[in-house]
Design a protein around this motif. Sequence first.
Motif, PDB file in Angstrom:
ATOM      1  N   LYS A 202     -38.521  28.339  59.027  1.00 27.92           N
ATOM      2  CA  LYS A 202     -37.855  27.067  59.549  1.00 27.92           C
ATOM      3  C   LYS A 202     -37.985  26.748  60.865  1.00 27.92           C
ATOM      4  O   LYS A 202     -38.302  25.559  61.171  1.00 27.92           O
ATOM      5  N   ILE A 203     -38.197  27.522  61.814  1.00 24.87           N
ATOM      6  CA  ILE A 203     -38.645  27.294  63.094  1.00 24.87           C
ATOM      7  C   ILE A 203     -40.259  26.610  63.071  1.00 24.87           C
ATOM      8  O   ILE A 203     -40.289  25.500  63.771  1.00 24.87           O
ATOM      9  N   LYS A 207     -40.991  22.561  63.849  1.00 29.30           N
ATOM     10  CA  LYS A 207     -41.707  22.730  65.045  1.00 29.30           C
ATOM     11  C   LYS A 207     -40.617  22.710  66.015  1.00 29.30           C
ATOM     12  O   LYS A 207     -41.162  22.104  67.023  1.00 29.30           O
ATOM     13  N   PHE A 208     -39.872  23.449  66.209  1.00 26.93           N
ATOM     14  CA  PHE A 208     -38.789  23.710  67.060  1.00 26.93           C
ATOM     15  C   PHE A 208     -39.564  24.727  68.426  1.00 26.93           C
ATOM     16  O   PHE A 208     -40.083  25.543  68.155  1.00 26.93           O
ATOM     17  N   TYR A 224     -28.351  24.681  66.393  1.00 20.75           N
ATOM     18  CA  TYR A 224     -29.660  25.144  66.012  1.00 20.75           C
ATOM     19  C   TYR A 224     -29.988  26.455  65.373  1.00 20.75           C
ATOM     20  O   TYR A 224     -30.272  26.726  64.541  1.00 20.75           O
ATOM     21  N   LEU A 225     -29.458  27.317  66.494  1.00 20.62           N
ATOM     22  CA  LEU A 225     -29.544  28.771  66.118  1.00 20.62           C
ATOM     23  C   LEU A 225     -28.717  29.034  65.109  1.00 20.62           C
ATOM     24  O   LEU A 225     -29.379  29.962  64.079  1.00 20.62           O
ATOM     25  N   THR A 226     -27.508  28.670  64.908  1.00 21.53           N
ATOM     26  CA  THR A 226     -26.610  28.915  63.828  1.00 21.53           C
ATOM     27  C   THR A 226     -27.312  28.365  62.544  1.00 21.53           C
ATOM     28  O   THR A 226     -26.739  28.713  61.455  1.00 21.53           O
ATOM     29  N   SER A 227     -27.986  27.360  62.376  1.00 20.03           N
ATOM     30  CA  SER A 227     -28.924  27.030  61.250  1.00 20.03           C
ATOM     31  C   SER A 227     -29.818  27.845  60.734  1.00 20.03           C
ATOM     32  O   SER A 227     -30.358  27.523  59.584  1.00 20.03           O
ATOM     33  N   LYS A 234     -21.914  35.106  67.007  1.00 16.33           N
ATOM     34  CA  LYS A 234     -22.310  36.007  68.114  1.00 16.33           C
ATOM     35  C   LYS A 234     -23.575  36.124  68.501  1.00 16.33           C
ATOM     36  O   LYS A 234     -24.173  36.343  69.693  1.00 16.33           O
ATOM     37  N   VAL A 235     -24.551  36.338  67.419  1.00 16.42           N
ATOM     38  CA  VAL A 235     -26.029  36.481  67.801  1.00 16.42           C
ATOM     39  C   VAL A 235     -26.480  35.196  68.365  1.00 16.42           C
ATOM     40  O   VAL A 235     -27.462  35.327  69.263  1.00 16.42           O
ATOM     41  N   ALA A 236     -26.000  33.947  68.100  1.00 15.78           N
ATOM     42  CA  ALA A 236     -26.409  32.763  68.715  1.00 15.78           C
ATOM     43  C   ALA A 236     -26.254  32.767  70.266  1.00 15.78           C
ATOM     44  O   ALA A 236     -27.246  32.749  71.142  1.00 15.78           O
ATOM     45  N   ASP A 237     -24.862  33.502  70.502  1.00 13.19           N
ATOM     46  CA  ASP A 237     -24.788  33.359  71.968  1.00 13.19           C
ATOM     47  C   ASP A 237     -25.403  34.598  72.614  1.00 13.19           C
ATOM     48  O   ASP A 237     -25.990  34.361  73.866  1.00 13.19           O
TER      49      ASP A 237
END
Length: 301
Positions: A202-203, A207-208, A224-227, A234-237
């Motif tokens: 996905k990244i 083209k993130f 974006y991270l939680t997508s 938690k992991v996003a933070d």
Amino acid sequence: MSNRLYSPKLSEYTKIEGARFTAKDFCETLDGGQAFRWHRTDQFTDATPEYFGVFGNNFAKLKLGSDGQVWGAFRLDGKKISEHAKELAEYLDCGTDYESVRKRLRATRDPAMLRALEIHPSLRILRQNPAEAIICFICSSSKRIVQIKQCVQLLAENLGEELSEGVFALPGFDKIADAPIEVLRSCKLGFRADYLKKSAEKIRRDKFDPMSLRELPYEDAKSYLTSLSGIGDKVADCILLFGASRFEAFPVDTWIKQAMTEIYSTPADAKKIRAFAAEKFGDLSGFAQQLIFAAKRKNLI
């Protein structure tokens, strides 16, 4: 993991300006769950801890002098030692005025925070590469630190660039996206292998640029991270705090949930805990989290 596995030719030790710690905080910063690529050397002592590890494309040995000064020795790769030292200083976040940060937290006059600041007077947040933080924290789900280190090391050995004999950088997202799922699973990732591969795909497709996580509005960066596969709040933070230097990010894990309910009588609800921390500690809630986490994990508050 013995440092005998890693024997590249190293420079003489050089002083890392602006990097001073107590021995306890040096260990907590490098080896307390912010990063997973640092290992104790055979010369490690509690009074003068020493680690070896890889950050980016740099291999280094770090040691703490008896006066609290950090010294680094680097793999000889043609780059000036001063450049290595500069990159390490950035990784250790030497550009942040932590005394000012601590002063602002002391101004809250919160008893638990004052105690945590006393216990950890030199703790800091690593300024890691956001891409590496994404990879490492996807690997971290439901695992202990020693297990995460093993998974990350196997991932580097199987897919990363060999910097010198026995020393590997983490792979980029293209390598992970193109890797057969069997290779990822051989890194002891279990169900996380699918998460990592889907996230890398996905990244690449989007083209993130992970470095943009340092500049995007916090909510947009977290959205974006939680997508991505395998990344919840938690992991996003964790990625935002330890990879993007977003001090407003407040990861809520079991330790923090226990600490916040016991110390502040918050509901045992992650969203409400994050809201409470944001109101109490403002844009420094992430650094406050790390202080509380470190002290609570050792049953000191």
